[in-house]
Write a protein that holds these residues in place. Sequence first.
Motif, PDB file in Angstrom:
ATOM      1  N   UNK A   1       0.820  -1.222   0.000  1.00  0.00           N
ATOM      2  CA  UNK A   1       0.000   0.000   0.000  1.00  0.00           C
ATOM      3  C   UNK A   1       0.849   1.264   0.000  1.00  0.00           C
ATOM      4  N   UNK A   2       2.168   1.115   0.005  1.00  0.00           N
ATOM      5  CA  UNK A   2       3.030   2.280  -0.039  1.00  0.00           C
ATOM      6  C   UNK A   2       3.113   3.047   1.263  1.00  0.00           C
ATOM      7  N   UNK A   3       2.971   2.332   2.388  1.00  0.00           N
ATOM      8  CA  UNK A   3       3.047   2.977   3.703  1.00  0.00           C
ATOM      9  C   UNK A   3       4.388   2.661   4.361  1.00  0.00           C
ATOM     10  N   UNK A   4       4.781   3.520   5.296  1.00  0.00           N
ATOM     11  CA  UNK A   4       6.042   3.272   6.004  1.00  0.00           C
ATOM     12  C   UNK A   4       5.886   2.123   6.985  1.00  0.00           C
ATOM     13  N   UNK A   5       4.708   2.031   7.616  1.00  0.00           N
ATOM     14  CA  UNK A   5       4.480   1.004   8.628  1.00  0.00           C
ATOM     15  C   UNK A   5       3.089   0.405   8.443  1.00  0.00           C
ATOM     16  N   UNK A   6       2.906  -0.786   8.985  1.00  0.00           N
ATOM     17  CA  UNK A   6       1.600  -1.428   9.066  1.00  0.00           C
ATOM     18  C   UNK A   6       1.540  -2.162  10.393  1.00  0.00           C
ATOM     19  N   UNK A   7       0.373  -2.173  11.012  1.00  0.00           N
ATOM     20  CA  UNK A   7       0.200  -2.843  12.299  1.00  0.00           C
ATOM     21  C   UNK A   7      -1.010  -3.764  12.217  1.00  0.00           C
ATOM     22  N   UNK A   8      -0.772  -5.045  12.393  1.00  0.00           N
ATOM     23  CA  UNK A   8      -1.859  -6.024  12.382  1.00  0.00           C
ATOM     24  C   UNK A   8      -2.480  -6.105  13.765  1.00  0.00           C
ATOM     25  N   UNK A   9      -3.814  -6.089  13.812  1.00  0.00           N
ATOM     26  CA  UNK A   9      -4.531  -6.226  15.077  1.00  0.00           C
ATOM     27  C   UNK A   9      -5.504  -7.395  14.978  1.00  0.00           C
ATOM     28  N   UNK A  10      -6.062  -7.769  16.098  1.00  0.00           N
ATOM     29  CA  UNK A  10      -6.948  -8.940  16.121  1.00  0.00           C
ATOM     30  C   UNK A  10      -8.355  -8.620  15.633  1.00  0.00           C
TER      31      UNK A  10
ATOM     32  N   UNK B   1     -11.183  -5.138  13.989  1.00  0.00           N
ATOM     33  CA  UNK B   1     -11.354  -3.752  13.580  1.00  0.00           C
ATOM     34  C   UNK B   1     -11.438  -2.820  14.778  1.00  0.00           C
ATOM     35  N   UNK B   2     -12.078  -3.287  15.851  1.00  0.00           N
ATOM     36  CA  UNK B   2     -12.159  -2.472  17.068  1.00  0.00           C
ATOM     37  C   UNK B   2     -10.767  -2.240  17.641  1.00  0.00           C
ATOM     38  N   UNK B   3      -9.941  -3.289  17.624  1.00  0.00           N
ATOM     39  CA  UNK B   3      -8.572  -3.134  18.103  1.00  0.00           C
ATOM     40  C   UNK B   3      -7.794  -2.118  17.285  1.00  0.00           C
ATOM     41  N   UNK B   4      -8.031  -2.109  15.966  1.00  0.00           N
ATOM     42  CA  UNK B   4      -7.368  -1.136  15.099  1.00  0.00           C
ATOM     43  C   UNK B   4      -7.778   0.284  15.453  1.00  0.00           C
ATOM     44  N   UNK B   5      -9.078   0.473  15.738  1.00  0.00           N
ATOM     45  CA  UNK B   5      -9.564   1.812  16.111  1.00  0.00           C
ATOM     46  C   UNK B   5      -8.957   2.265  17.442  1.00  0.00           C
ATOM     47  N   UNK B   6      -8.884   1.350  18.403  1.00  0.00           N
ATOM     48  CA  UNK B   6      -8.281   1.694  19.701  1.00  0.00           C
ATOM     49  C   UNK B   6      -6.820   2.119  19.512  1.00  0.00           C
ATOM     50  N   UNK B   7      -6.087   1.379  18.681  1.00  0.00           N
ATOM     51  CA  UNK B   7      -4.680   1.714  18.436  1.00  0.00           C
ATOM     52  C   UNK B   7      -4.550   3.073  17.746  1.00  0.00           C
ATOM     53  N   UNK B   8      -5.450   3.341  16.801  1.00  0.00           N
ATOM     54  CA  UNK B   8      -5.407   4.619  16.094  1.00  0.00           C
ATOM     55  C   UNK B   8      -5.675   5.778  17.047  1.00  0.00           C
ATOM     56  N   UNK B   9      -6.667   5.612  17.921  1.00  0.00           N
ATOM     57  CA  UNK B   9      -6.986   6.673  18.886  1.00  0.00           C
ATOM     58  C   UNK B   9      -5.828   6.894  19.856  1.00  0.00           C
ATOM     59  N   UNK B  10      -5.205   5.809  20.277  1.00  0.00           N
ATOM     60  CA  UNK B  10      -4.067   5.927  21.190  1.00  0.00           C
ATOM     61  C   UNK B  10      -2.914   6.626  20.497  1.00  0.00           C
ATOM     62  N   UNK B  11      -2.668   6.288  19.234  1.00  0.00           N
ATOM     63  CA  UNK B  11      -1.582   6.916  18.500  1.00  0.00           C
ATOM     64  C   UNK B  11      -1.790   8.399  18.292  1.00  0.00           C
ATOM     65  N   UNK B  12      -3.060   8.808  18.186  1.00  0.00           N
ATOM     66  CA  UNK B  12      -3.389  10.225  18.015  1.00  0.00           C
ATOM     67  C   UNK B  12      -3.579  10.946  19.348  1.00  0.00           C
ATOM     68  N   UNK B  13      -3.393  10.200  20.445  1.00  0.00           N
ATOM     69  CA  UNK B  13      -3.550  10.756  21.787  1.00  0.00           C
ATOM     70  C   UNK B  13      -4.969  11.292  22.012  1.00  0.00           C
ATOM     71  N   UNK B  14      -5.944  10.569  21.466  1.00  0.00           N
ATOM     72  CA  UNK B  14      -7.347  10.917  21.661  1.00  0.00           C
ATOM     73  C   UNK B  14      -7.889  10.081  22.809  1.00  0.00           C
ATOM     74  N   UNK B  15      -8.509  10.747  23.770  1.00  0.00           N
ATOM     75  CA  UNK B  15      -9.025  10.051  24.927  1.00  0.00           C
ATOM     76  C   UNK B  15     -10.469  10.391  25.207  1.00  0.00           C
ATOM     77  N   UNK B  16     -11.023   9.841  26.308  1.00  0.00           N
ATOM     78  CA  UNK B  16     -12.421  10.103  26.680  1.00  0.00           C
ATOM     79  C   UNK B  16     -12.681  11.603  26.835  1.00  0.00           C
ATOM     80  N   UNK B  17     -13.774  12.071  26.268  1.00  0.00           N
ATOM     81  CA  UNK B  17     -14.152  13.477  26.376  1.00  0.00           C
ATOM     82  C   UNK B  17     -13.585  14.369  25.290  1.00  0.00           C
ATOM     83  N   UNK B  18     -12.625  13.866  24.518  1.00  0.00           N
ATOM     84  CA  UNK B  18     -12.048  14.664  23.432  1.00  0.00           C
ATOM     85  C   UNK B  18     -13.026  14.749  22.255  1.00  0.00           C
ATOM     86  N   UNK B  19     -13.069  15.884  21.628  1.00  0.00           N
ATOM     87  CA  UNK B  19     -13.899  16.071  20.443  1.00  0.00           C
ATOM     88  C   UNK B  19     -13.013  16.016  19.203  1.00  0.00           C
TER      89      UNK B  19
END
Length: 229
Positions: A81-90, A92-110
């Motif tokens: 896909x032409x990306x620098x990195x790829x991360x396999x998760x178990x 789709x929900x796990x992928x979303x959690x990882x994405x939110x963590x990587x963006x430092x998005x937490x509870x209450x954030x808009x």
Amino acid sequence: MRTVRPKQVEKKTNRDTLAINGGKPVRTKPFPPPFIGANLIGREEKALVDKVMDAKSLFRHYGANCLHMVDQFETELADAVGARYALATSSGSGALFCAMKGLNVGPGDEVILPGGALDRLLARYDNLYLDLSAGSGFNAVNRDPEFTRGFIARHWRKMLWGSDCCGIGQAIPQIPWLAKLEVAPDVKEAIADGNARTLLGLPPKRDLSIYHPFPSRAFEDGKGNNKSS
């Protein structure tokens, strides 16, 4: 003695005739089975699973004989896909959690995301429609009521109910939503039935009111009155 078979007369059909009325079917092969990804599992996948089980190393980073299959998959996927990195998760929900963590998005954030793609695409392409029978389409028109009012005004001729398959006892929130929608009656009729009939080349229904896709069930018309079609 000779048996004479009568000649079969081929029916002449109009290209615009529906298949159910003798026209040419749009599809010549049946739809693929559901869960397409799972149906692609074959001997190769079984062999790889057996290889991991035989190695007795079920975890990606350690074990008696770690095969690093996930690492290899991530490397190949990133290259594909032409990306620098790829991360396999178990999941789709796990992928979303990882994405939110990587963006430092937490509870209450808009989180504000750019939108409006569907609005532009519906205006641009004549053969694009919005199906409200699925949860995703219906949820999309419920997120922002103020935006939805303008959206309906612009695209009501391309909004429709695109499915006649529902589970037993399945809730259908689209029907009371449409009944209570503050738009002209012809707009409701178009979304409930008219647009789909036009798309299929069917004649319009006369004196159409908001109806339930299951004739044997009653529904509330938005004024507190129970009706059945």
